[in-house]
Design a protein around this motif. Structure first.
Motif, short mmCIF file in Angstrom:
data_model
loop_
_atom_site.label_atom_id
_atom_site.label_comp_id
_atom_site.label_asym_id
_atom_site.label_seq_id
_atom_site.Cartn_x
_atom_site.Cartn_y
_atom_site.Cartn_z
N MET A 1 -2.83 0.28 5.83
CA MET A 1 -3.89 -0.63 5.41
C MET A 1 -3.26 -1.91 4.86
N ASP A 2 -3.90 -3.04 5.14
CA ASP A 2 -3.34 -4.34 4.77
C ASP A 2 -3.16 -4.44 3.25
N PRO A 3 -1.97 -4.85 2.79
CA PRO A 3 -1.71 -4.94 1.34
C PRO A 3 -2.65 -5.90 0.62
N SER A 4 -3.05 -6.99 1.28
CA SER A 4 -3.93 -7.96 0.62
C SER A 4 -5.31 -7.34 0.35
N PHE A 5 -5.78 -6.50 1.28
CA PHE A 5 -7.05 -5.82 1.07
C PHE A 5 -6.93 -4.80 -0.05
N LEU A 6 -5.83 -4.05 -0.08
CA LEU A 6 -5.61 -3.07 -1.15
C LEU A 6 -5.56 -3.76 -2.51
N ASN A 7 -4.93 -4.93 -2.57
CA ASN A 7 -4.86 -5.67 -3.82
C ASN A 7 -6.24 -6.15 -4.25
N LEU A 8 -7.01 -6.66 -3.29
CA LEU A 8 -8.37 -7.11 -3.58
C LEU A 8 -9.22 -5.96 -4.10
N ALA A 9 -9.12 -4.80 -3.44
CA ALA A 9 -9.90 -3.63 -3.85
C ALA A 9 -9.49 -3.15 -5.24
N THR A 10 -8.21 -3.20 -5.53
CA THR A 10 -7.71 -2.79 -6.85
C THR A 10 -8.25 -3.71 -7.94
N GLN A 11 -8.23 -5.03 -7.68
CA GLN A 11 -8.78 -5.98 -8.64
C GLN A 11 -10.27 -5.75 -8.85
N PHE A 12 -10.97 -5.44 -7.77
CA PHE A 12 -12.40 -5.15 -7.84
C PHE A 12 -12.66 -3.92 -8.70
N LYS A 13 -11.89 -2.88 -8.46
CA LYS A 13 -12.02 -1.65 -9.26
C LYS A 13 -11.78 -1.93 -10.74
N LEU A 14 -10.74 -2.70 -11.05
CA LEU A 14 -10.44 -3.01 -12.45
C LEU A 14 -11.56 -3.79 -13.12
N ARG A 15 -12.13 -4.76 -12.39
CA ARG A 15 -13.23 -5.55 -12.94
C ARG A 15 -14.45 -4.67 -13.20
N LEU A 16 -14.72 -3.75 -12.28
CA LEU A 16 -15.84 -2.85 -12.47
C LEU A 16 -15.61 -1.93 -13.68
N GLU A 17 -14.40 -1.45 -13.82
CA GLU A 17 -14.09 -0.58 -14.96
C GLU A 17 -14.31 -1.31 -16.28
N GLN A 18 -13.90 -2.57 -16.33
CA GLN A 18 -14.09 -3.35 -17.55
C GLN A 18 -15.57 -3.58 -17.83
N ALA A 19 -16.31 -3.93 -16.77
CA ALA A 19 -17.73 -4.26 -16.94
C ALA A 19 -18.56 -3.02 -17.26
N LEU A 20 -18.23 -1.90 -16.63
CA LEU A 20 -19.00 -0.67 -16.83
C LEU A 20 -18.50 0.16 -18.00
N GLU A 21 -17.30 -0.20 -18.48
CA GLU A 21 -16.67 0.53 -19.59
C GLU A 21 -16.51 2.00 -19.24
N THR A 22 -15.98 2.25 -18.07
CA THR A 22 -15.75 3.62 -17.61
C THR A 22 -14.58 3.61 -16.63
N SER A 23 -14.05 4.78 -16.33
CA SER A 23 -12.95 4.88 -15.38
C SER A 23 -13.49 5.14 -13.98
N LEU A 24 -12.79 4.61 -12.98
CA LEU A 24 -13.18 4.76 -11.58
C LEU A 24 -11.99 5.28 -10.79
N LYS A 25 -12.30 5.98 -9.71
CA LYS A 25 -11.25 6.52 -8.83
C LYS A 25 -11.28 5.76 -7.52
N LEU A 26 -10.14 5.23 -7.10
CA LEU A 26 -10.01 4.51 -5.83
C LEU A 26 -9.15 5.34 -4.89
N GLN A 27 -9.70 5.67 -3.70
CA GLN A 27 -8.93 6.47 -2.75
C GLN A 27 -9.13 5.96 -1.33
N GLU A 28 -8.10 6.15 -0.52
CA GLU A 28 -8.15 5.73 0.87
C GLU A 28 -8.65 6.89 1.73
#
Length: 259
Positions: free
Chosen positions: A1-28
């Motif tokens: 999987m393209d590294p730029s997409f993985l980085n974008l998805a990781t940043q998205f997950k982190l932003r959601l975790e901050q906004a929702l104040e909860t932990s999230l699981k990211l898996q391929e």
């Protein structure tokens, strides 16, 4: 999987975790990514450019393409957050309905709605203490051949709350104002199945009539061109050879019968 997409998805997950104040699981998974909330039954699927079709599941889910995430990262985060956590609740009874102009409605939709902003023909807004907190955009009336001559069907093209706001009873109040002005026979609309597989509009009287077929897009950067057949696709390929195809989940056609 393209590294730029993985980085974008990781940043998205982190932003959601901050906004929702909860932990999230990211898996391929099979060529796409899944974000699993710990406090929600709704899954989030993220699709890279080379994954053209949606993953099929009976679990409530949200489908987001890479080009959408690039174009509207913050707005997507706010919309997901608004499903479970609203910054401010506003009650429609404390708002005022106003007919708004095209410029005001388009600017509001660009800032707060994920889909393309549409001018429509009739535009209504809800103001709370001078602040625009929700808008509804309607089409012109359409004559229905199987109904009496004065029967008209209108389409609710867009409804949108201001980001971070939950206007309780907002859509009902906007529709009531529209009904008083134009006396529609019915109002129809479409709900995006990429975001919800069941429509909450049933709570205010809309009836689900059908699930429409997925829409096909040719993606060029962050611009989407819908196509209906092979001829249109070939034309887009010729005009934009660097583009790629995508397919959404289609929509639920909803109708509010009034007459």
């Amino acid at each position: 999987m393209d590294p730029s997409f993985l980085n974008l998805a990781t940043q998205f997950k982190l932003r959601l975790e901050q906004a929702l104040e909860t932990s999230l699981k990211l898996q391929e998974l099979d060529g796409f990514l899944q974000i699993t909330p710990t406090e929600s039954t709704t899954l989030i699927f993220l699709y890279p450019h080379n994954k053209s079709v949606r993953h099929q599941t009976s679990t409530p889910c949200i489908h987001i393409d890479e080009d959408q995430l690039v174009a509207k990262f913050d707005l997507i985060v706010r919309r997901i957050v608004s499903k479970t956590k609203n910054d401010r609740r506003v009650y429609a009874r404390n708002t005022v309905v106003v007919r708004i102009d095209k410029k005001t409605s388009l600017q509001f939709l660009v800032e707060h709605h994920l889909q393309t902003a549409l001018p429509g023909k009739y535009r209504y807004g809800l103001y709370e203490q001078g602040e625009l907190v929700a808008v509804a955009i309607f089409s012109g009336g359409r004559r229905m051949l199987d109904r009496e001559e004065n029967y008209r069907s209108f389409e609710l093209l867009r409804f949108c709350n201001k980001s971070g706001f939950n206007v309780i009873g907002g859509l009902s109040k906007l529709i009531k104002a529209f009904r008083l002005d134009f006396s529609p026979g019915d109002i129809m609309t479409f709900t995006d199945r990429d975001w919800s597989q069941h429509s909450s509009l049933e709570k205010i009287g809309f009836v689900a009539k059908e699930i429409t077929a997925p829409i096909n897009f040719w993606i060029v950067g962050t611009t989407r061109y819908a196509y209906r057949n092979t001829a249109e696709l070939n034309t887009l390929r010729e005009q934009f050879p660097t583009g790629f195809p995508k397919e959404n989940m289609g929509s639920i056609k909803m109708i509010l019968y009034i007459k």
